[in-house]
Design an enzyme around this catalytic site. Structure first.
Site, short mmCIF file in Angstrom:
data_model
loop_
_atom_site.label_atom_id
_atom_site.label_comp_id
_atom_site.label_asym_id
_atom_site.label_seq_id
_atom_site.Cartn_x
_atom_site.Cartn_y
_atom_site.Cartn_z
N ARG A 2 -25.15 -18.90 -113.06
CA ARG A 2 -26.45 -18.97 -113.71
C ARG A 2 -27.52 -18.59 -112.69
NH1 ARG A 2 -24.32 -19.07 -118.02
NH2 ARG A 2 -24.34 -20.73 -119.55
N GLU A 61 -33.58 -14.87 -118.14
CA GLU A 61 -33.04 -13.73 -118.90
C GLU A 61 -33.75 -13.57 -120.24
OE1 GLU A 61 -28.88 -14.65 -119.15
OE2 GLU A 61 -28.64 -14.52 -116.98
N HIS A 87 -25.95 -9.93 -117.90
CA HIS A 87 -25.16 -11.11 -118.34
C HIS A 87 -24.04 -10.68 -119.30
CE1 HIS A 87 -25.30 -15.72 -119.06
NE2 HIS A 87 -24.06 -15.24 -119.15
C1 8YV Z 1 -21.83 -15.85 -122.41
C2 8YV Z 1 -21.98 -17.79 -120.73
O1 8YV Z 1 -22.46 -14.68 -122.00
O2 8YV Z 1 -20.04 -19.03 -121.15
C3 8YV Z 1 -21.21 -19.05 -120.82
O3 8YV Z 1 -21.80 -20.11 -120.56
O4 8YV Z 1 -23.06 -17.78 -120.24
C4 8YV Z 1 -21.39 -16.51 -121.15
O5 8YV Z 1 -20.02 -16.50 -121.24
C5 8YV Z 1 -22.69 -16.50 -123.37
O6 8YV Z 1 -22.26 -17.74 -123.74
C6 8YV Z 1 -22.84 -15.56 -124.56
O7 8YV Z 1 -22.55 -16.13 -125.75
#
Ligand code: 8YV
Length: 315
Positions: A235, A264, A282
Site C-alpha cells: 500500500r 490512488e 495498482h
Molecule cells: C486489488 C488489493 O487490486 O487485494 C488487495 O487488497 O489491493 C488488490 O489485490 C484490489 O482489491 C482490486 O479489487
C-alpha cells in the site's frame, strides 16, 4: 450456490469480471456506484435497501458510507486488504467483512518480481529507446544484475513468502522483517527494519496496512542507500511518499518499482519524469484468471451471508 428468495440489494463500487457480474445480476439487485452520475444521490435513493457491498481492497468502504447503509450485512472485499474498512465499526454493527485470500498471492509476487527486474535492468527506459527509434545512436548505461542479490522482504505473510520462493530460484539471499518471526522459515528475521534496509540490495514491501502507520520512512530509505532499490506491492500509505520522491530525485536510493500509491489514482508528478522508477497503476492482482477466482470467492461469501450462514472467508 444461488440465492432463491427475494433478491438482496448489492452496491458494487468497481467493475468485476463478466462471469462474476452475470451471477451478481442473476442473484441480486445490483447498484453500480462506479457508473452513477451522482453517487451521493444513488446512496440517498437506494441506501436503505442495500444489504451487501462488493468493493476492492484499496477502495474498501468508508465509515461515512457505511453510516448511509442501515441494512448492511456484508462488505465483500475482492482482495486481501482490509485497511480501507473500519473493522471495529463493522463489528459493532454486526456487518461481516470478507476477503479473497490465497488466490491472488502468486500474481502479487509475480508483480513484485516484474517490477524488480524491470527496475534493476532499466527495461522501461531501454524500451523507450527501441520504440522511439533511438537504438542506433544510444548507448545505455549498464544495469544492475538481479540474480544473487540480497532481498529484504518487509511483511512475511502469504505474499512475502511467495516472493521469497521466487527469490530462491534467482539465487538471492532472503532476509525479512515482519511483525514477528515466522516459525519454520529458513530466511533470517531482522527485527529492525533499518538494519534490514542496510543489509538489502532491494527492499520489497509486502506488508498489510492494517496497522495504518508509515513503515518506509526517510531513515529507512537512507539505510537502503544509494545502491539500494525499493519495490512496493502493498500500500502507498505505508510509505512516506515525499521522502521516497526526494530520495529518488537526489540519488539517495538507486531506483524504485511501484504498483501502489498513497492517494490512488493520483501519482505525484515528480515520479513521472524519473528514469529510475517503474510505475504501475495498482495492477498486481489484475489477471483475468485471478480476478475470476476472486469473483468466485466474493460470490461464495455473499451467498453464505444471504442464506444465513457464516461467510467462508470472513476476517
Ligand atoms: C486489488 C488489493 O487490486 O487485494 C488487495 O487488497 O489491493 C488488490 O489485490 C484490489 O482489491 C482490486 O479489487
Amino acid at each position: 450456490m444461488s440465492v432463491t428468495f427475494t433478491r438482496p440489494h448489492i452496491l458494487l463500487t468497481q467493475p468485476v469480471p463478466e462471469d462474476t457480474d452475470r451471477i451478481l445480476n442473476r442473484d441480486y439487485v445490483v447498484h453500480r456506484l462506479y457508473q452513477a452520475a451522482d453517487p451521493s444521490h444513488l446512496l440517498e435513493q437506494e441506501g436503505s435497501h442495500i444489504a451487501g457491498v462488493v468493493t476492492g481492497g484499496a477502495k474498501g468502504l468508508s465509515r461515512d458510507m457505511m453510516e448511509k447503509l442501515p441494512a448492511l450485512k456484508i462488505i465483500a472485499i475482492s482482495g486481501i486488504g482490509t485497511d480501507a474498512v473500519d473493522l471495529n465499526y463493522a463489528a459493532e454493527r454486526g456487518v461481516w467483512v470478507t476477503t479473497t485470500p490465497g488466490v491472488l498471492t502468486d500474481d502479487v509476487a509475480d508483480m513484485a518480481f516484474g517490477l524488480l527486474i524491470s527496475t534493476l535492468r532499466q527495461m522501461g527506459e531501454a524500451e523507450q529507446v527501441v520504440r522511439n527509434g533511438l537504438w542506433p545512436q544510444t548507448s545505455l548505461p549498464l544495469s544492475r544484475k538481479v540474480s544473487g542479490i540480497t532481498l529484504g522482504i518487509v511483511g512475511m505473510g502469504r505474499v512475502g513468502q511467495a516472493i521469497a520462493r521466487r527469490a530462491e530460484a534467482f539465487s538471492m539471499k532472503v532476509l525479512y522483517n515482519s511483525t514477528r518471526a515466522v516459525p519454520d522459515l529458513d530466511y533470517r528475521f531482522i527485527s529492525d527494519i533499518h538494519q534490514l534496509a542496510r543489509e538489502a540490495d532491494v527492499l520489497v514491501l509486502a506488508a498489510s496496512a492494517d496497522g495504518g502507520h508509515v513503515i518506509i520512512t526517510d531513515a529507512v530509505l537512507d539505510a537502503l542507500g544509494r545502491d539500494g532499490y525499493f519495490i512496493n506491492v502493498a500500500r502507498g500509505k505505508l510509505v512516506d511518499e515525499n521522502a521516497l520522491l526526494a530520495a529518488l530525485t537526489e540519488g539517495r536510493i538507486a531506483g524504485a518499482g511501484l504498483d501502489v500509491f498513497a492517494h490512488e489514482p493520483h501519482v505525484p508528478e515528480g515520479f513521472l519524469s524519473l528514469k529510475n522508477v517503474t510505475l504501475q497503476p495498482h495492477r498486481a492482482s489484475a489477471t483475468l484468471q485471478t480476478r475470476i477466482a476472486m469473483g468466485e470467492m466474493v460470490l461464495e461469501n455473499l451467498a453464505a451471508c444471504f442464506s444465513g450462514k457464516q461467510p467462508p472467508h470472513r476476517v
